[in-house]
Design an enzyme around this catalytic site. Structure first.
Site, mmCIF file in Angstrom:
data_model
loop_
_atom_site.group_PDB
_atom_site.id
_atom_site.type_symbol
_atom_site.label_atom_id
_atom_site.label_comp_id
_atom_site.label_asym_id
_atom_site.label_seq_id
_atom_site.Cartn_x
_atom_site.Cartn_y
_atom_site.Cartn_z
ATOM 1 N N SER A 49 0.866 -1.192 0.000
ATOM 2 C CA SER A 49 0.000 0.000 0.000
ATOM 3 C C SER A 49 0.898 1.237 0.000
ATOM 4 C CB SER A 49 -0.872 -0.010 1.264
ATOM 5 O OG SER A 49 -0.034 0.096 2.403
ATOM 6 N N ASP A 88 -0.619 -1.338 -4.399
ATOM 7 C CA ASP A 88 -2.014 -1.531 -4.014
ATOM 8 C C ASP A 88 -2.640 -0.189 -3.631
ATOM 9 O OD1 ASP A 88 -3.638 -3.220 -1.235
ATOM 10 O OD2 ASP A 88 -4.295 -2.951 -3.310
ATOM 11 N N HIS A 89 -3.865 0.057 -4.091
ATOM 12 C CA HIS A 89 -4.610 1.273 -3.726
ATOM 13 C C HIS A 89 -3.805 2.554 -3.945
ATOM 14 C CE1 HIS A 89 -8.203 -0.663 -2.352
ATOM 15 N NE2 HIS A 89 -7.478 -1.514 -1.678
ATOM 16 N N GLU A 140 -10.428 0.154 -9.767
ATOM 17 C CA GLU A 140 -11.550 -0.378 -8.976
ATOM 18 C C GLU A 140 -12.840 0.324 -9.371
ATOM 19 O OE1 GLU A 140 -10.802 -0.845 -4.775
ATOM 20 O OE2 GLU A 140 -12.891 -0.414 -4.267
ATOM 21 N N HIS A 214 -10.925 -7.494 -3.683
ATOM 22 C CA HIS A 214 -10.349 -6.817 -2.525
ATOM 23 C C HIS A 214 -11.092 -7.271 -1.275
ATOM 24 C CE1 HIS A 214 -7.614 -3.612 -4.172
ATOM 25 N NE2 HIS A 214 -8.137 -4.128 -5.270
ATOM 26 N N GLY A 215 -10.455 -7.047 -0.111
ATOM 27 C CA GLY A 215 -11.117 -7.431 1.137
ATOM 28 C C GLY A 215 -11.394 -8.919 1.169
ATOM 29 N N THR A 260 -5.077 -8.881 5.864
ATOM 30 C CA THR A 260 -5.518 -9.144 7.246
ATOM 31 C C THR A 260 -5.183 -10.557 7.722
ATOM 32 O OG1 THR A 260 -7.277 -7.497 7.092
ATOM 33 C CG2 THR A 260 -7.560 -9.213 8.751
HETATM 34 O O1 LIG Z 1 -8.055 -5.725 -0.331
HETATM 35 C C1 LIG Z 1 -7.083 -5.822 0.410
HETATM 36 C C2 LIG Z 1 -7.003 -6.943 1.449
HETATM 37 O O2 LIG Z 1 -8.003 -6.796 2.363
HETATM 38 P P1 LIG Z 1 -8.107 -7.752 3.663
HETATM 39 O O3 LIG Z 1 -6.864 -8.590 3.776
HETATM 40 O O4 LIG Z 1 -8.269 -6.811 4.802
HETATM 41 O O5 LIG Z 1 -9.328 -8.611 3.440
HETATM 42 N N1 LIG Z 1 -6.046 -4.958 0.300
HETATM 43 O O6 LIG Z 1 -6.047 -4.079 -0.727
HETATM 44 C C3 LIG Z 1 -4.953 -4.996 1.251
HETATM 45 C C4 LIG Z 1 -4.666 -3.695 1.943
HETATM 46 C C5 LIG Z 1 -5.836 -2.846 2.328
HETATM 47 C C6 LIG Z 1 -5.381 -1.481 2.795
HETATM 48 O O7 LIG Z 1 -4.224 -1.549 3.554
HETATM 49 NA NA NA Z 2 -4.613 -3.739 -5.709
HETATM 50 ZN ZN LIG Z 3 -8.006 -3.520 -1.165
#
Ligand SMILES: O=C(COP(=O)(O)O)N(O)CCCCO
Ligand code: NA
Ligand SMILES: [Zn+2]
Length: 311
Positions: A49, A88-89, A140, A214-215, A260
């Site tokens: 990130s 990322d992001h 995104e 993501h997430g 996470t």
């Molecule tokens: O989509 C994700 C991973 O999300 P997660 O591992 O929390 O489910 N990321 O983009 C990782 C970092 C998010 C901001 O630091």
């Molecule tokens: Na990404």
């Molecule tokens: Zn993400």
């Protein structure tokens, strides 16, 4: 070998498997992830990130970007699995340009909180610059809820599949992250996970691009329990169940962002080790205990997403 993220994802998209993209902030997580990918003979996507870049560069963005390129290339150039490094992001032009200049394989331009036209405009601009430098691009569409690092949004706004088709055709983006109900961090859902599989299927049909989830951490109960046994307070943590992730892969997700799960594994290993070894103060030993569990989580994820053996 050090490769372009697009090469890894196009192959995954053709063969309908997914490659996890693991976030790192420091050397220890990288080594744990690399060891896991080598053991599983899997392609590897490392991502950082903007916050990780600032952290590694001790506040200097270009130094931080170069630190991660050097670290990853040092090992990637001497192993026979494909390894890519992804920003990322990317929300700020300065970080995106620093990553391109330093030699990242790919960058995400995350303008998902802007109106559609603005997201398209910013993405087009970054695609032009990145492609000129041989760097692939992720964008995104729609918004995740949840907070992690400096990435947060109140409500999740799900992707509009028709917009996704226009978006990829207009911008030339290489891979797309459609919001289908996940969110960042350890507290993703109040009740059960609710992913919009129909929406995902339509986005794949209309865009025919590698797709990113993501997430996507599962917030594995056994690691949450272990961390809590040694003093962590993660009450209410809930992630995306692995069988739901598998369904996303069947429907065309090819890059599965995972941060996470690694953080929880690391803190569980670290807390346990510190409690059980009060006399220990060698960082290689106590950080090593965190690394060990991170490697376990990495190997498990490579296996069930179908990336194992695909190097
Ligand atoms: O989509 C994700 C991973 O999300 P997660 O591992 O929390 O489910 N990321 O983009 C990782 C970092 C998010 C901001 O630091
Ligand atoms: Na990404
Ligand atoms: Zn993400």
């Amino acid at each position: 070998m050090y490769v372009n993220t697009k090469d890894i994802l196009e192959k995954a998209s053709k063969e309908y498997y997914a490659v996890p993209a693991f976030n790192i902030n420091n050397m220890e997580f990288f080594h744990a992830i690399l060891d896991g990918a080598l053991e599983k003979r899997a392609p590897l996507i490392i991502e950082t990130s903007e916050g990780a870049i600032k952290y590694a560069g001790n506040g200097d963005i270009l130094k931080g970007a170069r630190y991660f390129v050097e670290l990853v290339r040092l090992f990637a150039d001497s192993v026979d699995i494909p390894i890519a490094l992804h920003l990322d992001h990317g929300k700020h032009f300065e970080y995106i340009i620093a990553a391109i200049k330093a030699g990242y394989s790919s960058v995400m331009i995350d303008a998902s909180e802007e109106p559609f036209e603005e997201n398209m405009k910013k993405t087009k601009e970054i695609v032009k610059i990145a492609h000129a430098a041989g760097v692939s691009v992720e964008a995104e569409l729609g918004q995740l809820a949840g907070v992690e690092d400096n990435v947060s949004a109140e409500e999740s706004v799900l992707v509009d599949p028709q917009q996704a088709k226009i978006f990829v055709e207009e911008t030339g983006v290489d891979f797309l992250a459609p919001a289908i109900g996940t969110s960042h961090g350890a507290f993703k859902f109040k009740g059960d996970a609710k992913l919009d599989f129909e929406r995902l299927k339509t986005v794949k049909e209309l865009t025919k691009r590698p797709l990113v989830l993501h997430g996507a951490s599962s917030v594995l109960p056994e690691y949450v329990k272990l961390a809590e046994e040694y003093g962590a307070d993660l009450g209410g943590a809930k992630g995306v169940p692995e069988e739901e992730l598998k369904k996303c892969v069947e429907l065309g997700i090819n890059k599965v962002n995972t941060d996470t799960d690694l953080r929880i594994a690391f803190i569980a290993g670290l807390r346990k080790y510190l409690k059980e070894n009060p006399k220990e103060f060698d960082p290689r030993h106590y950080l090593g205990a965190g690394k060990k569990l991170v490697k376990e989580v990495v190997m498990n994820r490579l296996e069930f997403l179908g990336a194992a053996g695909k190097a």
